[in-house]
Every structure is written in C-alpha cells, then in structure tokens.
Design a protein around this motif. Structure first.
Motif, mmCIF file in Angstrom:
data_model
loop_
_atom_site.group_PDB
_atom_site.id
_atom_site.type_symbol
_atom_site.label_atom_id
_atom_site.label_comp_id
_atom_site.label_asym_id
_atom_site.label_seq_id
_atom_site.Cartn_x
_atom_site.Cartn_y
_atom_site.Cartn_z
ATOM 1 N N ASP A 164 0.785 -1.228 0.000
ATOM 2 C CA ASP A 164 0.000 0.000 0.000
ATOM 3 C C ASP A 164 0.821 1.283 0.000
ATOM 4 O O ASP A 164 0.368 2.304 -0.527
ATOM 5 C CB ASP A 164 -0.934 0.006 1.221
ATOM 6 C CG ASP A 164 -1.911 -1.146 1.205
ATOM 7 O OD1 ASP A 164 -2.495 -1.394 0.139
ATOM 8 O OD2 ASP A 164 -2.082 -1.813 2.246
ATOM 9 N N GLN A 167 1.969 3.660 -3.407
ATOM 10 C CA GLN A 167 1.072 4.581 -4.109
ATOM 11 C C GLN A 167 1.171 6.011 -3.582
ATOM 12 O O GLN A 167 0.696 6.957 -4.229
ATOM 13 C CB GLN A 167 -0.370 4.080 -4.025
ATOM 14 C CG GLN A 167 -0.967 4.045 -2.641
ATOM 15 C CD GLN A 167 -2.350 3.421 -2.639
ATOM 16 O OE1 GLN A 167 -3.199 3.734 -3.468
ATOM 17 N NE2 GLN A 167 -2.590 2.514 -1.706
ATOM 18 N N TYR A 168 1.793 6.184 -2.406
ATOM 19 C CA TYR A 168 1.992 7.529 -1.878
ATOM 20 C C TYR A 168 3.212 8.208 -2.505
ATOM 21 O O TYR A 168 3.477 9.376 -2.207
ATOM 22 C CB TYR A 168 2.142 7.487 -0.355
ATOM 23 C CG TYR A 168 0.860 7.130 0.359
ATOM 24 C CD1 TYR A 168 0.025 8.115 0.874
ATOM 25 C CD2 TYR A 168 0.467 5.799 0.507
ATOM 26 C CE1 TYR A 168 -1.163 7.792 1.515
ATOM 27 C CE2 TYR A 168 -0.710 5.464 1.146
ATOM 28 C CZ TYR A 168 -1.518 6.458 1.644
ATOM 29 O OH TYR A 168 -2.697 6.142 2.279
ATOM 30 N N GLN A 170 3.679 8.270 -5.909
ATOM 31 C CA GLN A 170 3.387 8.344 -7.338
ATOM 32 C C GLN A 170 2.140 9.199 -7.561
ATOM 33 O O GLN A 170 1.339 9.389 -6.629
ATOM 34 C CB GLN A 170 3.182 6.947 -7.919
ATOM 35 C CG GLN A 170 2.047 6.166 -7.271
ATOM 36 C CD GLN A 170 2.040 4.700 -7.681
ATOM 37 O OE1 GLN A 170 3.070 4.144 -8.050
ATOM 38 N NE2 GLN A 170 0.878 4.084 -7.613
ATOM 39 N N ARG A 172 -1.551 10.516 -8.643
ATOM 40 C CA ARG A 172 -2.883 9.926 -8.518
ATOM 41 C C ARG A 172 -3.821 10.555 -9.532
ATOM 42 O O ARG A 172 -3.584 11.661 -10.020
ATOM 43 C CB ARG A 172 -3.440 10.161 -7.110
ATOM 44 C CG ARG A 172 -2.690 9.407 -6.039
ATOM 45 C CD ARG A 172 -2.425 10.273 -4.821
ATOM 46 N NE ARG A 172 -1.104 9.982 -4.281
ATOM 47 C CZ ARG A 172 -0.580 10.628 -3.257
ATOM 48 N NH1 ARG A 172 -1.226 11.600 -2.677
ATOM 49 N NH2 ARG A 172 0.620 10.306 -2.843
ATOM 50 N N ILE A 250 -6.627 7.176 -3.662
ATOM 51 C CA ILE A 250 -5.884 6.186 -2.876
ATOM 52 C C ILE A 250 -6.719 4.915 -2.768
ATOM 53 O O ILE A 250 -7.914 4.964 -2.452
ATOM 54 C CB ILE A 250 -5.563 6.710 -1.466
ATOM 55 C CG1 ILE A 250 -4.685 7.964 -1.544
ATOM 56 C CG2 ILE A 250 -4.878 5.632 -0.631
ATOM 57 C CD1 ILE A 250 -3.298 7.739 -2.074
ATOM 58 N N LYS A 251 -6.100 3.789 -3.028
ATOM 59 C CA LYS A 251 -6.777 2.507 -2.900
ATOM 60 C C LYS A 251 -6.450 1.891 -1.546
ATOM 61 O O LYS A 251 -5.290 1.689 -1.209
ATOM 62 C CB LYS A 251 -6.347 1.543 -4.007
ATOM 63 C CG LYS A 251 -7.049 0.198 -3.945
ATOM 64 C CD LYS A 251 -6.576 -0.736 -5.054
ATOM 65 C CE LYS A 251 -7.272 -2.092 -4.962
ATOM 66 N NZ LYS A 251 -6.814 -3.021 -6.027
#
Length: 458
Positions: A164, A167-168, A170, A172, A250-251
């Motif tokens: 998880d 993704q912070y 990169q 969005r 955010i996933k």
C-alpha cells in the motif's frame, strides 16, 4: 469526527478540492493529507497528535536504520518493542498490572482511538524493510501521510506496507467512473451504519442489559441482532472509508466480502475483517510456518492467530476468550472436514443450511464480545438454556428484516465486485437509484445522534 457527521462533510468539502488542485504534485498532496489527517485526529483528542508525531519520527528513523545498520535484527526488535510498548501501556497496562494513580504517562490523558490500527501499520513498515520487500521512504511526510491517512486511521482497514505504501510516492488520478464507484460504496456504507446498525443498537442494548429478566428467545435473538449490528456498523464504516479514499485517488484494502453468505467456518474468515486477517497471515501465520508439515502444526498455528486476534481487540479476558472460542470453531471445522475449496460457488438447500449454521455458530461466540466481563458472559450463556419462558420478542424485528434484506442482496450480488455495484445498469436507472437512496437515507436518518462506531474502541 465520524464520517456521517456534518463536521466531516465540511472538512472533506474543503480538503478534497484543495487536494486535487495539486494533482500534478503528489508530494504536496501528501502534505495536504498529513495536515488534514492531523486535524481530523485532533478532533478526537489534540494530545493524540503529539503522541502520533513522536511515533512517526521514531518509525521513520528506525526504518532508515534497519536498511543502513549492520545489526538489522536488533534494530527491528528495538523498533517493534517500542511500538508495542506504547500499545501495551495504553491498552493493557492497567488490566495486567493495575491502575497506579501516581504513574505519570501521556496515556493517562488521551484516548487510544485508532492506536491499534496505526500500530500494526507501523510494524508492517519496519518488518517489510527488514524483509527487503520495501525500501525506507526518504521523506517523513510521505510516511506520515501513509500512517495517518484519515479515512482508515480510526478504524482501519489495516494497510500492509509493501503493498500500500508505494502509491503515496506516485501521481494519482480521478475519473467519473471512480467517483461513481466511491459514491456507491459511501451510500451503501451509510445505509448499513446509520440506518440498519442504528435500528439494531437499542434492542441489543435492552436485551443485554436486562437479560436476567427476559426469556430465552429474547436472548437468542439478541446474539443474532448483535452479530448483524457489528457487521453493519463495521462494514458500513469500511465501505465509507473505501469510498472516501477512492475520491482521493488512494486505494485501501476491502474489509468485508459478504461474510454472512459463508457456508463453512473457514470461508467466513476469508470474508470477515479481511485487512486484519491479511495482516495476521502475513506477519504471524506465515512466519510460524503456515500449514506446516502436519495437520497438527497447521491447527496450532491457526489457534495462535485467533488467540492473537483476541489480544489485539482489547485488554479484556472476554476478547481473548472470544478469539480462542473462534479458533476452536475453526479447528473443529478442520477436524470434521467442514471446509470448502475457494472455487466452490455452488449453493442449494445444503448450502443455505450451512450458511445458517455458520452464522449461528459465529453469533454464539459474540456473547463474550458484547459482555462487559467474564462473569456476565457466563451468566448470559447459562440463561440462554434456561427453559420455561418462551415469550415472543416484540423488539428488533425491523432491524432484523433490513439485515436479512442486505444479506439477500449480498447473495444476489455475490459475483459482482461489491454488493453496491450497479455498473451494469443503464445510466438513467443508476441516477434514479442514487436519488432514491439519498431520499430514503435522509428520511430514515435518526433524529438523535447516530450510535458511535463499535470498532473505534479498538
């Protein structure tokens, strides 16, 4: 600041547009998330932000140290001890040692809301760096945005760092489809949490508070209603969290997958509180050896995981007994062969009978979860088999009916990505459905303050 409050609507209505103004710069977005999350957390208790800030700096420093120092295992051990020590002091110290009024600690003055969730997230970060599945982040703001992400800060879902955290770091994006997906989940979550869980809370409280004066049908009804209440409350929050995170690009992990359509005990735990199950599997079950070389090793490892789940839930013998009880149920399923393959999608009369038995078995264990202490739980269990009074309950039926309706919808939608997924419908039908849902929720909204989230206390 619950998601279903006016305060949160104002807060998100401000932070979301500002956040997307900086779509081209994810680092600024991380800073906005961090500041917004600290404000969100401060609404619970301002002192929590101080505690959280100290933990963040320690974790960030230890993450870099694990990668650069030669004594990697020693550094990891030190980090885990520091993280779990503050969890122990906050949640378990008084229970195990006793309440010493002369003890001076920040934990005596702050709430522990959300503590168990970001503790596991922090441990995941350090362990994944040690296992070389993840490189430490160079910018503490990135780590802070990840650990404090407000949609999942207070009640999960629990993240796993190597899956998880990237993704912070990169860019969005957001699309019309992702906004609609988020809206579906949020409406579904509000309906479950605010409407259905709210209807179930009063009859459950009444029966558990007056159990010694009521007949056995009331007592059995209460564990059924409470099982639905916990699910509607927690899964409703999780759906809203998923949708809110989606609106921020955010996933986060799904937390439930229609658990009450399960036909075996093991299937139930593949569908219930998925993020905690995934964390326990990743960092406890697999390191212990997983299935191992024998059925007995497999069973021992399974029981340890359930025992640890009980410990995680709180400083109360009842939670440990609840976890152990469910562990024994799982072992019973293994020994009797009451399990199924993951690709088994057949139902029928036998399947629906199994669904009912699994639900009843899980509901039976929740007496420990709901009771304030061991003595009360044992008394309640005894009274459930006290024959003589067969009064027919006249409370909780509306909540029970809506709960069964939701289970039916989940069964009908079992092959969709989520029970609220209506993407196959035409646009006009979807718009009409959303408008109708909003009107129904507004009309049924409780006149009194909605009940607090059950899992906030964990």
């Amino acid at each position: 600041m619950p998601f279903n409050s006016i305060h949160f609507i104002y807060f998100f209505g401000v932070i979301c547009p500002i956040y997307w103004l900086f779509k081209a710069n994810y680092k600024v977005q991380n800073l906005i998330l961090l500041v917004g999350s600290l404000y969100f957390y401060s609404q619970v208790d301002l002192k929590l932000c101080v505690l959280w800030g100290v933990i963040l700096l320690i974790i960030w420093s230890l993450g870099k140290a694990i990668e650069t120092f030669q004594l990697r295992k020693v550094t990891l051990t030190l980090g885990l001890l520091l993280i779990f020590s503050q969890l122990f002091i906050a949640k378990y110290y008084n229970w195990l040692i006793g309440d010493f009024s002369h003890t001076i600690s920040i934990y005596k003055f702050v709430s522990t809301i959300g503590l168990s969730y970001y503790t596991l997230a922090a441990c995941s970060y350090l362990i994944d760096i040690y296992r070389k599945k993840l490189s430490p982040v160079t910018n503490p703001i990135t780590l802070g945005a990840y650990l404090s992400f407000f949609p999942q800060l207070l009640s999960g879902p629990i993240p796993i760092a190597y899956k998880d955290l990237p993704q912070y770091s990169q860019p969005r994006s957001i699309t019309i489809n992702s906004v609609e997906d988020a809206g579906q989940r949020i409406l579904w979550g509000i309906f479950k949490k605010v409407i259905v869980s709210g209807l179930l809370a009063k009859p459950v409280d009444y029966i558990f508070y007056n159990h010694s004066e009521l007949g056995i049908i009331y007592l059995w009804l209460a564990i059924i209603l409470y099982s639905f209440q916990v699910y509607m409350d927690f899964s409703g929050y999780s759906d809203m969290a998923w949708g809110i995170a989606k609106l921020l690009g955010i996933k986060i992990n799904a937390n439930f997958n229609s658990p009450f359509i399960s036909r075996t005990i093991d299937e139930f735990w593949r569908r219930w509180h998925l993020s905690l199950s995934a964390w326990l599997k990743e960092y406890i079950y697999l390191p212990l050896g997983g299935r191992g070389n024998s059925k007995w090793q497999y069973m021992v490892n399974i029981f340890i995981v359930f025992f640890m789940s009980g410990v995680w839930h709180g400083a109360n013998a009842n939670f440990i007994l609840w976890g152990s009880f469910n562990g024994l149920l799982f072992l019973f399923a293994i020994l009797t062969g009451w399990t199924r393959e993951k690709n088994d999608v057949q139902y029928g009369f036998k399947g629906f009978t199994s669904m009912f038995l699994v639900f009843l078995a899980i509901a039976f264990t929740r007496v420990f979860f709901r009771s304030p202490d061991f003595a009360t739980a044992i008394t309640y269990y005894q009274e459930m088999f006290r024959f003589g009074d067969y009064s027919i309950p006249d409370i909780g039926l509306e909540g029970l009916g809506l709960s069964l309706l939701i289970v039916i919808i989940e069964w009908l939608q079992r092959n969709r990505s989520h029970p609220a997924d209506i993407s196959a419908w035409s646009l006009s039908f979807r718009i009409a459905f959303y408008a109708s849902s909003i009107i129904i929720i507004y009309w049924a909204w409780p006149t009194q303050n909605p009940t607090e989230y059950i899992y906030f206390k964990f």
